[in-house]
Motif scaffolding. Structure first.
Motif, PDB file in Angstrom:
ATOM      1  N   GLN A  96      -9.258   3.463   4.405  1.00  0.00           N
ATOM      2  CA  GLN A  96     -10.099   3.231   5.567  1.00  0.00           C
ATOM      3  C   GLN A  96     -11.227   2.289   5.162  1.00  0.00           C
ATOM      4  O   GLN A  96     -11.525   2.124   3.972  1.00  0.00           O
ATOM      5  CB  GLN A  96     -10.686   4.545   6.093  1.00  0.00           C
TER       6      GLN A  96
ATOM      7  N   THR B  74     -13.825   3.595   9.775  1.00  0.00           N
ATOM      8  CA  THR B  74     -12.584   3.732  10.551  1.00  0.00           C
ATOM      9  C   THR B  74     -11.949   5.084  10.259  1.00  0.00           C
ATOM     10  O   THR B  74     -12.111   5.640   9.165  1.00  0.00           O
ATOM     11  CB  THR B  74     -11.597   2.606  10.197  1.00  0.00           C
TER      12      THR B  74
ATOM     13  N   VAL C 227      -5.262   0.303   5.775  1.00  0.00           N
ATOM     14  CA  VAL C 227      -6.182  -0.819   5.907  1.00  0.00           C
ATOM     15  C   VAL C 227      -6.084  -1.686   4.663  1.00  0.00           C
ATOM     16  O   VAL C 227      -6.059  -1.176   3.533  1.00  0.00           O
ATOM     17  CB  VAL C 227      -7.631  -0.325   6.103  1.00  0.00           C
TER      18      VAL C 227
ATOM     19  N   SER D 165     -19.990  -7.335  11.795  1.00  0.00           N
ATOM     20  CA  SER D 165     -18.673  -6.708  11.886  1.00  0.00           C
ATOM     21  C   SER D 165     -17.901  -6.929  10.597  1.00  0.00           C
ATOM     22  O   SER D 165     -18.177  -7.847   9.817  1.00  0.00           O
ATOM     23  CB  SER D 165     -17.877  -7.289  13.066  1.00  0.00           C
TER      24      SER D 165
ATOM     25  N   TYR E 148     -13.900  -7.363   9.424  1.00  0.00           N
ATOM     26  CA  TYR E 148     -12.526  -7.613   9.845  1.00  0.00           C
ATOM     27  C   TYR E 148     -11.578  -7.110   8.766  1.00  0.00           C
ATOM     28  O   TYR E 148     -11.908  -7.112   7.570  1.00  0.00           O
ATOM     29  CB  TYR E 148     -12.300  -9.104  10.087  1.00  0.00           C
TER      30      TYR E 148
ATOM     31  N   ARG F 116      -4.247  -4.017   9.306  1.00  0.00           N
ATOM     32  CA  ARG F 116      -3.537  -2.744   9.206  1.00  0.00           C
ATOM     33  C   ARG F 116      -2.066  -3.059   8.985  1.00  0.00           C
ATOM     34  O   ARG F 116      -1.521  -3.988   9.588  1.00  0.00           O
ATOM     35  CB  ARG F 116      -3.743  -1.875  10.437  1.00  0.00           C
TER      36      ARG F 116
ATOM     37  N   PHE G  86      -7.903  -6.383  12.837  1.00  0.00           N
ATOM     38  CA  PHE G  86      -8.833  -5.576  13.608  1.00  0.00           C
ATOM     39  C   PHE G  86     -10.256  -5.888  13.151  1.00  0.00           C
ATOM     40  O   PHE G  86     -10.479  -6.518  12.106  1.00  0.00           O
ATOM     41  CB  PHE G  86      -8.560  -4.082  13.396  1.00  0.00           C
ATOM     42  N   SER G  87     -11.221  -5.406  13.923  1.00  0.00           N
ATOM     43  CA  SER G  87     -12.619  -5.468  13.510  1.00  0.00           C
ATOM     44  C   SER G  87     -13.295  -4.165  13.880  1.00  0.00           C
ATOM     45  O   SER G  87     -12.865  -3.451  14.801  1.00  0.00           O
ATOM     46  CB  SER G  87     -13.346  -6.652  14.160  1.00  0.00           C
ATOM     47  N   VAL G  88     -14.376  -3.844  13.181  1.00  0.00           N
ATOM     48  CA  VAL G  88     -15.167  -2.649  13.465  1.00  0.00           C
ATOM     49  C   VAL G  88     -16.628  -3.009  13.231  1.00  0.00           C
ATOM     50  O   VAL G  88     -16.959  -3.741  12.290  1.00  0.00           O
ATOM     51  CB  VAL G  88     -14.731  -1.461  12.569  1.00  0.00           C
TER      52      VAL G  88
ATOM     53  N   GLU H  80     -15.958   1.762  17.746  1.00  0.00           N
ATOM     54  CA  GLU H  80     -14.511   1.766  17.867  1.00  0.00           C
ATOM     55  C   GLU H  80     -13.890   0.553  17.181  1.00  0.00           C
ATOM     56  O   GLU H  80     -14.489  -0.528  17.130  1.00  0.00           O
ATOM     57  CB  GLU H  80     -14.111   1.780  19.344  1.00  0.00           C
ATOM     58  N   GLU H  81     -12.669   0.737  16.688  1.00  0.00           N
ATOM     59  CA  GLU H  81     -11.900  -0.379  16.163  1.00  0.00           C
ATOM     60  C   GLU H  81     -11.452  -1.280  17.311  1.00  0.00           C
ATOM     61  O   GLU H  81     -11.125  -0.800  18.407  1.00  0.00           O
ATOM     62  CB  GLU H  81     -10.666   0.118  15.408  1.00  0.00           C
ATOM     63  N   HIS H  82     -11.397  -2.582  17.038  1.00  0.00           N
ATOM     64  CA  HIS H  82     -10.993  -3.547  18.056  1.00  0.00           C
ATOM     65  C   HIS H  82      -9.859  -4.392  17.510  1.00  0.00           C
ATOM     66  O   HIS H  82      -9.954  -4.955  16.415  1.00  0.00           O
ATOM     67  CB  HIS H  82     -12.186  -4.440  18.421  1.00  0.00           C
TER      68      HIS H  82
END
Length: 845
Positions: free
Chosen positions: A350, A365, A373, A384, A386, A389, A398-400, A406-408
């Motif tokens: 994670q 995450t 990850v 953020s 990046y 996965r 993804f980004s967080v 939340e993950e995007h």
């Protein structure tokens, strides 16, 4: 009959007796031709009168005579029943009592002498303190090379060590009790690594004052060598030295230092640093692991500070940072105050962040159903993080938010992001031809721009802070060849290979761009050490070594203050056996270092074969229960997977350096290579053989090919990368498609295909679809890339229904490759994981 002073033995005049023993009498003598004093050894009659033994002795004495090394007693002459050598004015090592620094200095000299002898193909086989002399000026001299091979029982005098020759079923045990290696005790063939074990016994005794393996009888001592661990060394012995001794005393030869040269290097670093060891800080509550990791480090005292234009550094200090038990892939935030990393949480990676100064960390995450990850990258504003996965194929970028949230999903079916200053992302994705390619992605508009690079995605993509350049590893798109270092001009969408001819023979792991964008740091495995190397991007200077460690370095990052963050990883591997229904695993053998592709293949004779890293080269090692693992193939070249049994008594494998495009076939009884096949289709990814051994099948260049095992031209069968033969003669072929790995069954010669309906809730790990995995009942052993774990469990795949049933996996190690043994059990390689993050800081004069 002993000779008296003044007697003549050929051109040698006896001056005085020096000693006597089972190998004869030794005299101080005068060489009347050259006017120098020498040591004259006259062999006992029973040895001198045996023609075969005398010839063997003379041959080995002449081989040692060819050596010219300051730490080996020189042999001047050898003749009918006698040998003349250098006369050393000094005392046996046992009689000297040096301090720690001098002990390490002498040990390094002995290792240097051993390295020279081993390089010439000479193994001592009876290394002990009595066979090392220390001159008056402090130089170590090794005596009696090769004599242990022909040594008879020696009389045991009070206070002396016992030299034993004990007949056993497998062979003859030869050596000095207490200093024998486990393989000598078992009567097995003893190669140069046996000397390294004996060296470890001797060094332990020098440091502790007593031998590590003691018993009231010779048999008890031998059992101690086989079964017991050496006792702890005194607390005054530095951790680095403790680990060197432990590494020498590994029971299995493959787990020891693989060369005396590497051993000598490790000792040299310990010697140079015995008064000022590396600054090694451990996080609270985990001193044991930190001490172990610290002990594994070997720092180069000759390192230079890459941000100071070559200013010499006295040393690098190493501090373990805080964080989880297993931490990977360090990535500093743009301001350098926060560290992002991969944290192993309940068996899966994670995204986590940590304050390096305090070691406090938290996980950002939490999803466990989208894969592991990988590949972290900060946005340029630090807001953020990046990441990718991954299951069997990339699930997406993804980004967080750094502050939590939340993950995007940024882009599906993509991987390995590197975020530019303008918010665009350099990433990898499969193109329309189903090949990996580098792209630049605009998140706001969805635009994708192709870049002319086929990335290997084994290392994080790097981008300069000004957004003009990227540095990746891979190949120029459309040009096959070994993975190279590539600079991408993002403004022109062009790419060039950065020439590194000095480093072409290395395999790189971690990579980081320097803060000024002018050079790249890379970690590479070299023999048994990992090197961190600075590579200038403009080609104006040669690559430069910074420091070295014994652990593998997976990830790197470069800080603005000149320090380097390194992810030190160790993956000890065991060959295990367990029932087909699951259950406790039985360890067959253990290896400290194996390649990532840790395949296991069962031979018809009951042995297992697996690739192991030996002295910097991958070699196929044969393992039989109750016996010491040993190299299978008689060649100095690299021998590696993929590998497959060919008929009843042959084995096929890859041979030579990368790009691994040549197949060799050898006899399994003697390891001799009888055939080499270079199909010319590029790097070979998989290898299998027909049940009768007449045909080989291999995957290369995106296709499955067949070729006769007697040689000839390859014939294309179908698209695919991985192939396995079934007991009934058909083929199972694996292909990577846009969103998954798919399996197909087809006739051996090609023809109609049947798609195998694999349960998509358990994605396959394609890299380990290997030979010997299919039973006659159409059950196939497969390794899984499950979404809820970083580690790969082993499973049974029903080729008819596609049902996948997990049968083994402990959540803390990989079960990459499995094969059916003759008794119906499963042989598998089980690879563990240890990962920590360290900050290396140069101290400049």
């Amino acid at each position: 009959m002993p000779l008296s002073a003044g007697a003549r033995f050929g051109p040698y005049e006896i001056r005085a007796p020096l000693g006597a023993g089972g190998m004869g009498e030794v005299y101080r003598a005068r060489d009347t031709r050259l006017g120098r004093d020498v040591a004259l050894k006259i062999l006992p009659p029973e040895l001198a009168e045996d023609p075969s033994r005398r010839a063997r002795f003379e041959q080995e004495a002449r081989a040692v005579a060819a050596l010219n090394h300051p730490n080996i007693v020189a042999v001047f002459d050898v003749g009918d029943g006698y040998m003349v050598s250098e006369l050393v004015e000094g005392e046996p090592l046992r009689a000297s009592h040096p301090g720690l620094r001098k002990t390490l200095d002498l040990a390094g000299q002995i290792a240097s002498g051993l390295a020279a002898a081993h390089a010439a193909g000479i193994v001592h086989r009876d290394l002990k303190p009595e066979n090392v002399l220390v001159t008056k000026d402090g130089r170590a001299k090794i005596l009696d090379f090769g004599l242990a091979r022909i040594r008879r029982n020696a009389a045991v005098a009070s206070g002396q060590t016992e030299t034993a020759t004990v007949k056993t079923e497998p062979g003859t045990v030869m050596g000095t009790v207490g200093y024998m290696s486990p393989e000598q005790v078992r009567g097995l063939e003893a190669d140069h690594r046996s000397d390294i074990f004996s060296f470890g016994v001797m060094l332990h005794e020098m440091l502790a004052g007593t031998r590590p393996f003691l018993g009231e009888t010779s048999v008890e001592t031998m059992m101690a060598i086989l079964k017991q661990d050496a006792p702890d060394l005194p607390g005054s012995v530095p951790e680095t030295v403790r680990t060197i001794v432990e590494h020498c005393l590994e029971k299995e030869p493959a787990n020891r230092f693989q060369s005396a040269k590497d051993l000598g290097f490790a000792l040299a670093q310990s010697t140079s640093r015995s008064d000022s060891a590396p600054v090694l800080a451990a996080r609270p509550g985990n001193r044991r692991r930190a001490a172990l990791a610290a002990a594994l480090m070997v720092l180069s005292a000759a390192a230079t500070w890459w941000l100071s234009h070559g200013t010499p550094a006295t040393q690098w200090t190493a501090v373990e940072l805080g964080g989880p038990e297993i931490a990977l892939s360090p990535r500093l935030s743009p301001d350098g105050h926060v560290l992002a990393m991969l944290a192993m949480v309940d068996g899966n990676t994670q995204v986590a962040v940590m304050k390096p100064e305090t070691g406090s960390w938290n996980v950002l995450t939490h999803s466990r159903d989208q894969g592991m990850v990988t590949h972290l990258s900060w946005s340029q504003d630090g807001a953020s993080i990046y990441y990718s996965r991954l299951t069997d194929v990339p699930q997406g970028v993804f980004s967080v938010p750094f502050l939590g949230g939340e993950e995007h999903l940024v882009l599906e079916n993509a991987a390995n992001p590197a975020v530019l200053q303008d918010g665009t992302v350099v990433l990898s994705r499969l193109n329309g031809q189903n090949h990996p390619q580098l792209f630049r992605f605009w998140p706001e508009t969805g635009k994708l721009q192709e870049l002319p690079v086929q990335p290997d995605d084994m290392r994080d993509h790097q981008v300069s802070r000004d957004g003009r350049h990227a540095v990746v590893t891979g190949a120029i798109y459309g040009k096959a060849g070994k993975s190279s270092l590539i600079e991408v001009d993002l403004l022109r969408a062009t790419a060039r290979v950065i020439p590194t001819p000095e480093l072409d023979w290395l395999t790189f792991a971690g990579m980081a761009l320097s803060p000024d964008g002018r050079s790249v740091l890379m970690s590479a495995r070299s023999n048994t050490l990992s090197r961190v190397i600075r590579v200038p991007l403009d080609g104006g200077a040669r690559p430069q070594d910074l420091f070295r460690v014994t652990s593998t370095i997976w990830g790197l990052d470069a800080a603005a203050d000149g320090s380097v963050l390194a992810n030190l990883v160790d993956r000890p591997t065991e060959l295990v056996s367990f029932p087909a229904t699951g259950g406790p695993a039985v360890k067959i053998a253990g290896f400290r270092e194996t390649p990532e592709w840790d395949m296991v293949v069962a031979l018809p004779d009951g042995r297992a074969v697996t690739p192991v890293e030996v002295a910097g080269l991958t070699r196929l090692i044969a393992v039989a229960p109750g016996k010491t693992p040993s190299p299978l193939i008689q060649t100095p070249e690299a021998t590696t997977s993929p590998v497959t049994a060919v008929g009843a008594d042959r084995i096929a494998f890859l041979i030579g350096p990368e790009p691994h495009d040549t197949i060799a076939i050898a006899n399994t009884s003697n390891g001799r290579i009888g055939m080499r096949i270079a199909p010319g289709k590029g790097m070979i990814e998989s290898l299998a053989a027909s049940p009768d051994g007449g045909t080989l099948y291999f995957g290369a260049g995106g296709s499955i090919w067949s070729v006769a095992s007697s040689g000839g031209e390859g014939r294309r069968i179908c698209p695919g990368s991985w192939v396995v033969t079934a007991p009934w003669g058909g083929l199972i072929v694996a292909r990577t498609e846009i969103a998954q790995i798919r399996l197909f069954e087809l006739p051996a010669g090609g023809g109609p295909e049947r798609a195998i309906p694999v349960n998509r809730t358990s994605p396959l790990l394609s890299l380990f679809i290997t030979p010997g995995t299919i039973r006659a009942d159409r059950r196939m052993l497969v390794s899984l890339n499950v979404a809820d774990s970083w580690f790969n469990p082993l499973a049974l795949l029903d080729l008819d229904s596609g049902k996948v049933t997990r049968i083994a996996g402990d959540g803390v190690s990989d079960l990459h490759s499995g094969a059916w043994s003759r008794d119906g059990r499963i042989l598998a390689s089980r690879k563990g994981m240890q990962g920590t993050i360290w900050r290396f800081t140069p101290e400049v004069r």
